[in-house]
Scaffold this active site. Structure first.
Site, PDB file in Angstrom:
ATOM      1  N   SER A 121     -53.781 -29.198  49.009  1.00  0.00           N
ATOM      2  CA  SER A 121     -53.860 -28.411  50.057  1.00  0.00           C
ATOM      3  C   SER A 121     -53.963 -30.033  51.239  1.00  0.00           C
ATOM      4  O   SER A 121     -53.457 -29.820  52.033  1.00  0.00           O
ATOM      5  CB  SER A 121     -54.788 -26.982  50.154  1.00  0.00           C
ATOM      6  N   TYR A 122     -54.530 -30.417  50.750  1.00  0.00           N
ATOM      7  CA  TYR A 122     -54.919 -31.772  51.605  1.00  0.00           C
ATOM      8  C   TYR A 122     -53.505 -32.907  51.468  1.00  0.00           C
ATOM      9  O   TYR A 122     -52.854 -32.721  52.603  1.00  0.00           O
ATOM     10  CB  TYR A 122     -56.205 -32.561  51.097  1.00  0.00           C
ATOM     11  N   ALA A 123     -53.176 -33.323  50.763  1.00  0.00           N
ATOM     12  CA  ALA A 123     -51.657 -33.803  50.190  1.00  0.00           C
ATOM     13  C   ALA A 123     -51.086 -33.295  50.889  1.00  0.00           C
ATOM     14  O   ALA A 123     -49.652 -33.927  51.905  1.00  0.00           O
ATOM     15  CB  ALA A 123     -51.936 -33.542  48.403  1.00  0.00           C
TER      16      ALA A 123
END
Length: 249
Positions: free
Chosen positions: A151-153
């Site tokens: 999700s962060y990437a």
């Protein structure tokens, strides 16, 4: 005083990398509007900023679009303009890919991607007037596909994508849009280091310069450069401030 008289917004400016950027810019003469949800740390950082220049503090949830529009209006009312926008704030949870849920994406995009997008749109009219600078944040998590960071990437690469689009569209307006991809020794990393020394030492050994960056001296000073006239002929670029960990081609 490379930023003397300029007005900068720094999201997530109460601590870590954001605090480092706020202080670095204040020491170069910029008025700094700090945006964060941590009131205690925000007040401390504002006090530090005010030792060098005049600052503002907003304790606001940037996942709410209306809050962003209100803050931009108040900053312009106070200082008369906006020269620099630094979109640093971002929250996420690291879990394996198969355990990643829509809630994880909602958190990452809701605190990182969408606020970056909304701040850019809200500040555009002012940045056009000042031929200003936008500094967004990328991450090695997206560039290298680091495990447990789906999700962060995804949000970080989405930020890179819209930054490149804005660089192309806003270039004729004299607005520069660049990104920093950092590795820094923030308080959170320090806590992790103190409880996971072997893992921390192993991580440092993978960094060619064998250390983590300082939030103010390394990341903050790079942000000062990108906000200054020295970077007027740079736009759409991802600047790796990570000790040589990722080498873009």
């Amino acid at each position: 005083m490379r930023l003397e008289g300029k007005v900068a917004i720094v999201t997530g400016g109460a601590g870590g990398i954001g605090r480092g950027i706020a202080l670095a810019m204040a020491k170069e003469g910029a008025h700094v509007a700090i945006v964060d949800v941590n009131e205690e740390n925000g007040k401390k950082t504002l006090e530090e900023v005010n030792q060098f220049t005049e600052g503002m503090l907003f304790i606001k949830d940037i996942s709410v679009k209306e809050n962003i529009e209100t803050m931009v209006s108040e900053i312009v009312s106070r200082f008369g303009k906006i020269d620099v926008l630094v979109n640093n704030a971002h929250a996420s949870k690291n879990v394996p890919f198969t355990e990643t849920t829509m809630e994880h994406f909602d958190l990452s995009f809701g605190t990182g991607f969408y606020p970056t997008f909304h701040f850019m749109k809200a500040c555009y009219p002012e940045l056009k007037k000042t031929k200003g600078k936008v500094i967004n944040f990328a991450s090695g998590a997206g560039l290298e596909g680091q495990v447990t960071q789906a999700s962060y990437a995804a949000a970080k690469e989405a930020i890179r994508a819209i930054s490149r689009v804005a660089a192309n569209e806003w270039g004729p307006d004299g607005i520069n849009v660049n990104l920093i991809s950092p590795i820094a020794l923030t308080p959170g990393v320090e806590y992790w280091r103190d409880h996971n020394k072997e893992a921390y030492d192993a991580m440092v050994q993978k960094i060619p310069l064998r250390r983590l960056g300082d939030p103010e001296q390394d990341i903050g000073r790079t942000a000062v450069f990108l906000a200054s006239d020295d970077a007027n002929y740079m736009t759409g670029q991802t600047i790796m401030v990570d000790g040589g960990s990722v080498k873009l081609r």
